[in-house]
Design a protein around this motif. Sequence first.
Motif, mmCIF file in Angstrom:
data_model
loop_
_atom_site.group_PDB
_atom_site.id
_atom_site.type_symbol
_atom_site.label_atom_id
_atom_site.label_comp_id
_atom_site.label_asym_id
_atom_site.label_seq_id
_atom_site.Cartn_x
_atom_site.Cartn_y
_atom_site.Cartn_z
ATOM 1 N N ILE A 103 41.413 37.078 34.548
ATOM 2 C CA ILE A 103 41.398 38.534 34.348
ATOM 3 C C ILE A 103 40.108 39.118 34.899
ATOM 4 C CG2 ILE A 103 41.268 40.342 32.587
ATOM 5 C CD1 ILE A 103 43.260 38.659 30.927
ATOM 6 N N GLU A 104 38.963 38.461 34.668
ATOM 7 C CA GLU A 104 37.700 38.940 35.199
ATOM 8 C C GLU A 104 37.717 38.937 36.732
ATOM 9 O OE1 GLU A 104 34.447 36.743 33.553
ATOM 10 O OE2 GLU A 104 34.785 37.499 31.520
ATOM 11 N N TYR A 105 38.268 37.858 37.312
ATOM 12 C CA TYR A 105 38.355 37.774 38.771
ATOM 13 C C TYR A 105 39.256 38.886 39.311
ATOM 14 C CZ TYR A 105 39.449 36.072 43.424
ATOM 15 O OH TYR A 105 39.628 35.980 44.771
ATOM 16 N N ALA A 106 40.381 39.116 38.629
ATOM 17 C CA ALA A 106 41.298 40.172 39.063
ATOM 18 C C ALA A 106 40.637 41.548 38.953
ATOM 19 C CB ALA A 106 42.582 40.128 38.246
ATOM 20 N N LEU A 107 39.880 41.774 37.863
ATOM 21 C CA LEU A 107 39.166 43.044 37.717
ATOM 22 C C LEU A 107 38.097 43.208 38.800
ATOM 23 C CD1 LEU A 107 38.751 43.290 33.819
ATOM 24 C CD2 LEU A 107 40.214 44.685 35.299
ATOM 25 N N ALA A 108 37.375 42.114 39.086
ATOM 26 C CA ALA A 108 36.347 42.177 40.132
ATOM 27 C C ALA A 108 37.003 42.433 41.498
ATOM 28 C CB ALA A 108 35.534 40.882 40.151
ATOM 29 N N ALA A 109 38.116 41.747 41.738
ATOM 30 C CA ALA A 109 38.824 41.940 43.004
ATOM 31 C C ALA A 109 39.350 43.370 43.103
ATOM 32 C CB ALA A 109 39.963 40.941 43.154
ATOM 33 N N ALA A 110 39.863 43.917 42.015
ATOM 34 C CA ALA A 110 40.359 45.293 42.014
ATOM 35 C C ALA A 110 39.208 46.267 42.259
ATOM 36 C CB ALA A 110 41.057 45.606 40.694
ATOM 37 N N GLU A 111 38.051 46.028 41.638
ATOM 38 C CA GLU A 111 36.891 46.888 41.847
ATOM 39 C C GLU A 111 36.414 46.802 43.295
ATOM 40 O OE1 GLU A 111 34.062 49.667 41.156
ATOM 41 O OE2 GLU A 111 35.682 49.095 39.801
ATOM 42 N N LYS A 112 36.388 45.569 43.806
ATOM 43 C CA LYS A 112 35.990 45.379 45.193
ATOM 44 C C LYS A 112 36.976 46.082 46.137
ATOM 45 C CE LYS A 112 34.957 41.792 48.566
ATOM 46 N NZ LYS A 112 34.955 40.347 48.847
ATOM 47 N N ALA A 113 38.269 45.958 45.857
ATOM 48 C CA ALA A 113 39.293 46.614 46.680
ATOM 49 C C ALA A 113 39.147 48.133 46.596
ATOM 50 C CB ALA A 113 40.689 46.176 46.241
ATOM 51 N N ARG A 114 38.873 48.647 45.405
ATOM 52 C CA ARG A 114 38.683 50.084 45.240
ATOM 53 C C ARG A 114 37.474 50.556 46.053
ATOM 54 N NH1 ARG A 114 35.511 53.379 42.829
ATOM 55 N NH2 ARG A 114 34.388 51.776 41.722
#
Length: 164
Positions: free
Chosen positions: A44-55
Amino acid sequence: MGLLTPDPGLVFWSALTFGLLVFILKRYAWKPILHAVKSREETIEYALAAAEKARAEVEDLNVTKVQIMDEAKAQRDDLIKQARDIKKSMLDDAKLKAQSEADKIIAAARVQIEREKNEAILQLKEKVAEFSVDIASKLLEEELQTSDKQKAIIDKYLQEVNFN
């Protein structure tokens, strides 16, 4: 015995069963459960970081897109301005060349007209001279047929001529 007083055997067996359950859970279930929870948390942390990075990348792409669009508009405006300047320059050059050619043609035409006019005047003078000579010769022929008239004309011209 009452309902609220526990039986010592029941408490013993309940504690033993609970302890055995805790031991079995600790030995076989807690580690896999904690590992699964930790793994899920990391995912979940990786997905949140990836989503933030994508944003952030999308925002950067939007900013880049706006910059590229602005540059493209500026280049388009420059190209249009250059094309208009070239068109104006070409039209001005064409007008100047056309005016120059027209002036040359008009000057040549004036020279030609003047030359033809002079030739026509010369020819007219020649014709007038020819006609005058023809008329004069015909007149003189008629006038000078008698000797009295010849003498009168000679005397008249002699009086007009001044010998001084």
